[in-house]
Design an enzyme around this catalytic site. Structure first.
Site, PDB file in Angstrom:
ATOM      1  N   GLY A   8     -23.676  32.343   5.138  1.00  0.00           N
ATOM      2  CA  GLY A   8     -23.310  32.331   3.715  1.00  0.00           C
ATOM      3  C   GLY A   8     -22.957  33.733   3.242  1.00  0.00           C
ATOM      4  N   GLY A  11     -20.982  34.375  -0.182  1.00  0.00           N
ATOM      5  CA  GLY A  11     -21.546  33.963  -1.478  1.00  0.00           C
ATOM      6  C   GLY A  11     -21.986  35.156  -2.310  1.00  0.00           C
ATOM      7  N   GLN A  12     -22.603  34.848  -3.466  1.00  0.00           N
ATOM      8  CA  GLN A  12     -22.958  35.918  -4.405  1.00  0.00           C
ATOM      9  C   GLN A  12     -23.905  36.941  -3.769  1.00  0.00           C
ATOM     10  OE1 GLN A  12     -25.917  35.281  -7.277  1.00  0.00           O
ATOM     11  NE2 GLN A  12     -25.230  36.874  -8.662  1.00  0.00           N
ATOM     12  N   ILE A  35     -18.190  29.611   6.173  1.00  0.00           N
ATOM     13  CA  ILE A  35     -17.735  28.247   6.450  1.00  0.00           C
ATOM     14  C   ILE A  35     -16.226  28.177   6.200  1.00  0.00           C
ATOM     15  CG2 ILE A  35     -19.855  26.914   6.094  1.00  0.00           C
ATOM     16  CD1 ILE A  35     -18.805  26.454   3.169  1.00  0.00           C
ATOM     17  N   TYR A 143     -32.385  20.682  -6.454  1.00  0.00           N
ATOM     18  CA  TYR A 143     -32.444  22.096  -6.043  1.00  0.00           C
ATOM     19  C   TYR A 143     -33.900  22.497  -5.811  1.00  0.00           C
ATOM     20  CZ  TYR A 143     -31.593  27.173  -6.410  1.00  0.00           C
ATOM     21  OH  TYR A 143     -31.513  28.523  -6.190  1.00  0.00           O
ATOM     22  N   LYS A 147     -35.896  23.396  -2.446  1.00  0.00           N
ATOM     23  CA  LYS A 147     -36.508  24.728  -2.271  1.00  0.00           C
ATOM     24  C   LYS A 147     -37.986  24.605  -1.856  1.00  0.00           C
ATOM     25  CE  LYS A 147     -33.091  27.478  -2.847  1.00  0.00           C
ATOM     26  NZ  LYS A 147     -32.533  28.088  -1.632  1.00  0.00           N
TER      27      LYS A 147
END
Ligand code: AKB
Length: 309
Positions: A8, A11-12, A35, A143, A147
């Site tokens: 990832g 991402g941010q 990805i 979410y 988590k």
């Protein structure tokens, strides 16, 4: 020297983490995993190795680990809180099935794994103020559910197989480099972008709603420091509360207004974001992270605001 795979990386948090890791461990030792459709560009593509790393494809992850002799995986593959609510099956597939694949590869090849949790792992029945490290976690968002499962599965692999899993519970991460996408805490990033553009900010979160936030350099420091920490000192593993800033919209607005007196904000509350925000802590107690691996953030609201603007 560590050999790291960042899953990832575009991402941010991923892109900035990859940069810090390359500065710390050497460009050639940090593989930027991506990805299809989100390939690294610019400095990320040019400064070091990159590889397609889809967490739903365990063979692909195993091949990268073998090819680059990876010993540490930063797994940042996840959908953020708001977007996950509209794609719960995908959120689970990436967050949990994907984590399972990574942990299996890690078990086989002896890798350490960092998979962040979040303030989203708490729920309405969690104590809101000075949320303890070990407490009730009954979130109602997918979410949050994923988590909590991430934390439990990572602990399971540590206890059962000795896989070196470690993580933090990230607050909302604020950065001026990469904008986030699909999170409940995104307003705290958007407000700065609006202030810099000179636009009025329409706030989707109600006045008085406190949430934990963290400035990106502190978030990155936490991720690096925890993976460097002496394992003998760690009583906890997955995942540590890390607190830094806790504010409501009107507080960050006032902090910006100090430097931009003409800045304006009005409220147009988004019911989904608001309900998620209300189920999260007002402020976490991070004393375990401070005791077990010397966690200490460097930015407060004012120093972050100066830097952001
Ligand atoms: C989100 O809002 O989804 C994230 C988080 C706090 O986990 N930024």
């Amino acid at each position: 020297m560590k050999k790291i795979l960042v899953i990832g990386s575009t991402g941010q948090i991923g892109s900035e983490l990859t940069k810090v890791l390359r500065e710390t461990y050497g460009n050639e030792n940090v593989v930027a995993g991506y990805i299809k459709g989100a390939e690294p560009k610019g400095w990320l593509a040019e400064s070091g190795p990159m590889a397609e790393a889809d967490v739903t494809n365990p063979q692909m992850i195993a091949d990268i680990v073998k090819q680059y002799q990876i010993d540490t995986i930063y797994n940042l593959a996840a959908l953020l809180s708001v977007v996950a609510e509209s794609k719960p099956r995908l959120a689970w597939k990436i967050g949990i099935d994907g984590l399972w694949n990574i942990l299996e590869v890690a078990r086989e090849h002896g890798c350490a794994v960092f998979t962040p949790s979040s303030i989203g792992s708490f729920g309405l029945s969690t104590p809101k103020m000075m949320t303890p490290q070990d407490t009730i976690q009954r979130p109602r968002t997918i979410y949050g559910v994923s988590k909590v499962t991430t934390e439990l599965l990572s602990d399971y692999y540590f206890n059962k197989y000795g896989v070196d899993t470690r993580a933090v519970r990230f607050p909302g991460v604020i950065s001026y480099v990469t904008p986030p996408g699909g999170g409940t805490t995104d307003y705290a990033v958007d407000i700065y972008y609006n202030a810099v553009r000179g636009d009025k900010f329409i706030c989707p979160i109600k006045e008085g709603t406190l949430m934990d936030m963290i400035y990106m350099p502190d978030a990155l420091k936490a991720a690096v420091d925890l993976m460097e920490a002496d394992p003998a000192r760690l009583k906890h593993r997955n995942a540590f509360n890390i607190a830094s800033l806790s504010f409501a919209p009107e507080t960050v607005f006032a902090a910006i207004k100090k430097y931009k007196p003409e800045f304006e904000m009005e409220y147009d509350v988004d019911p989904l974001k608001q309900s998620i925000a209300e189920s999260w802590p007002d402020r976490m107690d991070d004393s375990c992270a401070r005791e077990e691996w010397d966690w200490c953030p460097r930015y407060d609201l004012d120093s972050m605001t100066k830097d952001m603007l």
